[in-house]
Write a protein that holds these residues in place. Structure first.
Motif, mmCIF file in Angstrom:
data_model
loop_
_atom_site.group_PDB
_atom_site.id
_atom_site.type_symbol
_atom_site.label_atom_id
_atom_site.label_comp_id
_atom_site.label_asym_id
_atom_site.label_seq_id
_atom_site.Cartn_x
_atom_site.Cartn_y
_atom_site.Cartn_z
ATOM 1 N N SER A 86 0.836 -1.214 0.000
ATOM 2 C CA SER A 86 0.000 0.000 0.000
ATOM 3 C C SER A 86 0.863 1.254 0.000
ATOM 4 N N SER A 87 1.894 1.216 -0.813
ATOM 5 C CA SER A 87 2.859 2.310 -0.862
ATOM 6 C C SER A 87 2.246 3.572 -1.458
ATOM 7 N N PRO A 88 2.528 4.719 -0.833
ATOM 8 C CA PRO A 88 2.073 5.979 -1.424
ATOM 9 C C PRO A 88 2.800 6.300 -2.729
ATOM 10 N N PHE A 89 3.836 5.501 -3.045
ATOM 11 C CA PHE A 89 4.556 5.709 -4.301
ATOM 12 C C PHE A 89 3.804 5.138 -5.502
ATOM 13 N N LEU A 90 2.858 4.238 -5.291
ATOM 14 C CA LEU A 90 2.178 3.578 -6.421
ATOM 15 C C LEU A 90 1.570 4.581 -7.406
ATOM 16 N N PRO A 91 0.749 5.535 -6.969
ATOM 17 C CA PRO A 91 0.195 6.462 -7.972
ATOM 18 C C PRO A 91 1.263 7.336 -8.625
ATOM 19 N N LEU A 92 2.314 7.678 -7.870
ATOM 20 C CA LEU A 92 3.396 8.488 -8.435
ATOM 21 C C LEU A 92 4.156 7.718 -9.501
ATOM 22 N N VAL A 93 4.413 6.450 -9.231
ATOM 23 C CA VAL A 93 5.119 5.607 -10.199
ATOM 24 C C VAL A 93 4.253 5.414 -11.447
ATOM 25 N N CYS A 94 2.975 5.165 -11.247
ATOM 26 C CA CYS A 94 2.076 4.995 -12.398
ATOM 27 C C CYS A 94 2.023 6.265 -13.247
ATOM 28 N N CYS A 95 1.931 7.413 -12.608
ATOM 29 C CA CYS A 95 1.908 8.674 -13.359
ATOM 30 C C CYS A 95 3.206 8.869 -14.140
ATOM 31 N N ALA A 96 4.332 8.553 -13.504
ATOM 32 C CA ALA A 96 5.623 8.695 -14.191
ATOM 33 C C ALA A 96 5.703 7.773 -15.401
ATOM 34 N N VAL A 97 5.213 6.539 -15.254
ATOM 35 C CA VAL A 97 5.243 5.582 -16.367
ATOM 36 C C VAL A 97 4.338 6.042 -17.497
ATOM 37 N N ILE A 98 3.165 6.526 -17.166
ATOM 38 C CA ILE A 98 2.237 6.987 -18.208
ATOM 39 C C ILE A 98 2.859 8.135 -18.994
ATOM 40 N N GLN A 99 3.396 9.119 -18.288
ATOM 41 C CA GLN A 99 3.995 10.251 -18.984
ATOM 42 C C GLN A 99 5.200 9.826 -19.823
ATOM 43 N N PHE A 100 6.036 8.953 -19.271
ATOM 44 C CA PHE A 100 7.207 8.448 -19.996
ATOM 45 C C PHE A 100 6.764 7.672 -21.238
ATOM 46 N N SER A 101 5.733 6.851 -21.088
ATOM 47 C CA SER A 101 5.239 6.047 -22.202
ATOM 48 C C SER A 101 4.614 6.907 -23.301
ATOM 49 N N LEU A 102 3.925 7.952 -22.910
ATOM 50 C CA LEU A 102 3.337 8.837 -23.909
ATOM 51 C C LEU A 102 4.404 9.594 -24.683
ATOM 52 N N GLU A 103 5.540 9.779 -24.064
ATOM 53 C CA GLU A 103 6.645 10.454 -24.746
ATOM 54 C C GLU A 103 7.468 9.498 -25.606
ATOM 55 N N HIS A 104 7.664 8.269 -25.126
ATOM 56 C CA HIS A 104 8.591 7.346 -25.790
ATOM 57 C C HIS A 104 7.933 6.142 -26.454
ATOM 58 N N GLY A 105 6.663 5.919 -26.203
ATOM 59 C CA GLY A 105 5.967 4.772 -26.762
ATOM 60 C C GLY A 105 5.485 3.841 -25.669
ATOM 61 N N ILE A 106 4.392 3.183 -25.940
ATOM 62 C CA ILE A 106 3.773 2.284 -24.968
ATOM 63 C C ILE A 106 4.237 0.861 -25.258
ATOM 64 N N CYS A 107 4.818 0.233 -24.244
ATOM 65 C CA CYS A 107 5.271 -1.149 -24.386
ATOM 66 C C CYS A 107 4.471 -2.029 -23.422
ATOM 67 N N PRO A 108 4.501 -3.343 -23.594
ATOM 68 C CA PRO A 108 3.713 -4.215 -22.722
ATOM 69 C C PRO A 108 3.983 -3.993 -21.226
ATOM 70 N N GLU A 109 5.230 -3.692 -20.885
ATOM 71 C CA GLU A 109 5.576 -3.499 -19.468
ATOM 72 C C GLU A 109 4.932 -2.244 -18.873
ATOM 73 N N SER A 110 4.552 -1.296 -19.711
ATOM 74 C CA SER A 110 3.978 -0.061 -19.202
ATOM 75 C C SER A 110 2.466 -0.132 -19.028
ATOM 76 N N LEU A 111 1.845 -1.188 -19.501
ATOM 77 C CA LEU A 111 0.389 -1.271 -19.499
ATOM 78 C C LEU A 111 -0.242 -1.256 -18.109
ATOM 79 N N ALA A 112 0.437 -1.824 -17.114
ATOM 80 C CA ALA A 112 -0.117 -1.853 -15.752
ATOM 81 C C ALA A 112 -0.364 -0.440 -15.240
ATOM 82 N N ALA A 113 0.453 0.510 -15.619
ATOM 83 C CA ALA A 113 0.282 1.897 -15.164
ATOM 84 C C ALA A 113 -1.002 2.498 -15.725
ATOM 85 N N PHE A 114 -1.429 2.047 -16.894
ATOM 86 C CA PHE A 114 -2.632 2.590 -17.513
ATOM 87 C C PHE A 114 -3.912 1.964 -16.948
ATOM 88 N N ALA A 115 -3.764 0.875 -16.198
ATOM 89 C CA ALA A 115 -4.938 0.138 -15.691
ATOM 90 C C ALA A 115 -5.665 0.889 -14.575
#
Length: 115
Positions: A86-115
């Motif tokens: 129940s880490s408070p980092f979870l939403p921060l990590v997901c937001c970082a992955v989404i922004q990174f993926s939108l800039e560099h491309g969406i790969c299978p490993e990034s999909l969990a952040a979009f869920a």
């Protein structure tokens, strides 16, 4: 990170994962607060709202550099620990992955952040 997660050492896994992300220049605060989470979510919403559904789907088909896969793979290694602890980092990590993926491309490993 995966070995820490599999050993049930979730807090240590999250701590190390966040340290690695900071070294990779991901913008994640070291001491998350409700305000920093809301700021990250608003920022991510602002970035994501610039893309149509079709444009996001095209990002899934974009050729992705190996360094992007490796960066997202690091995050993928500690998503579960963020969730389990129940880490408070979870939403921060997901937001970082989404922004990174939108800039560099969406790969299978990034999909969990979009869920």
């Amino acid at each position: 990170l995966r070995s820490l997660s599999q050993a049930g050492r979730h807090e240590e896994c999250v701590s190390r994962g966040v340290q690695i992300l900071c070294q990779l220049k991901f913008d994640i605060p070291l001491a998350p607060t409700p305000e920093s989470v809301m700021k990250a979510m608003a920022s991510t919403d602002g970035v994501a709202s610039k893309f149509s559904a079709d444009e996001m789907m095209n990002l899934c088909e974009k050729a992705i550099d190996d360094s992007v896969h490796r960066a997202i793979g690091i995050i993928d290694a500690f998503y579960c620990s963020c969730y389990v602890s129940s880490s408070p980092f979870l939403p921060l990590v997901c937001c970082a992955v989404i922004q990174f993926s939108l800039e560099h491309g969406i790969c299978p490993e990034s999909l969990a952040a979009f869920a």
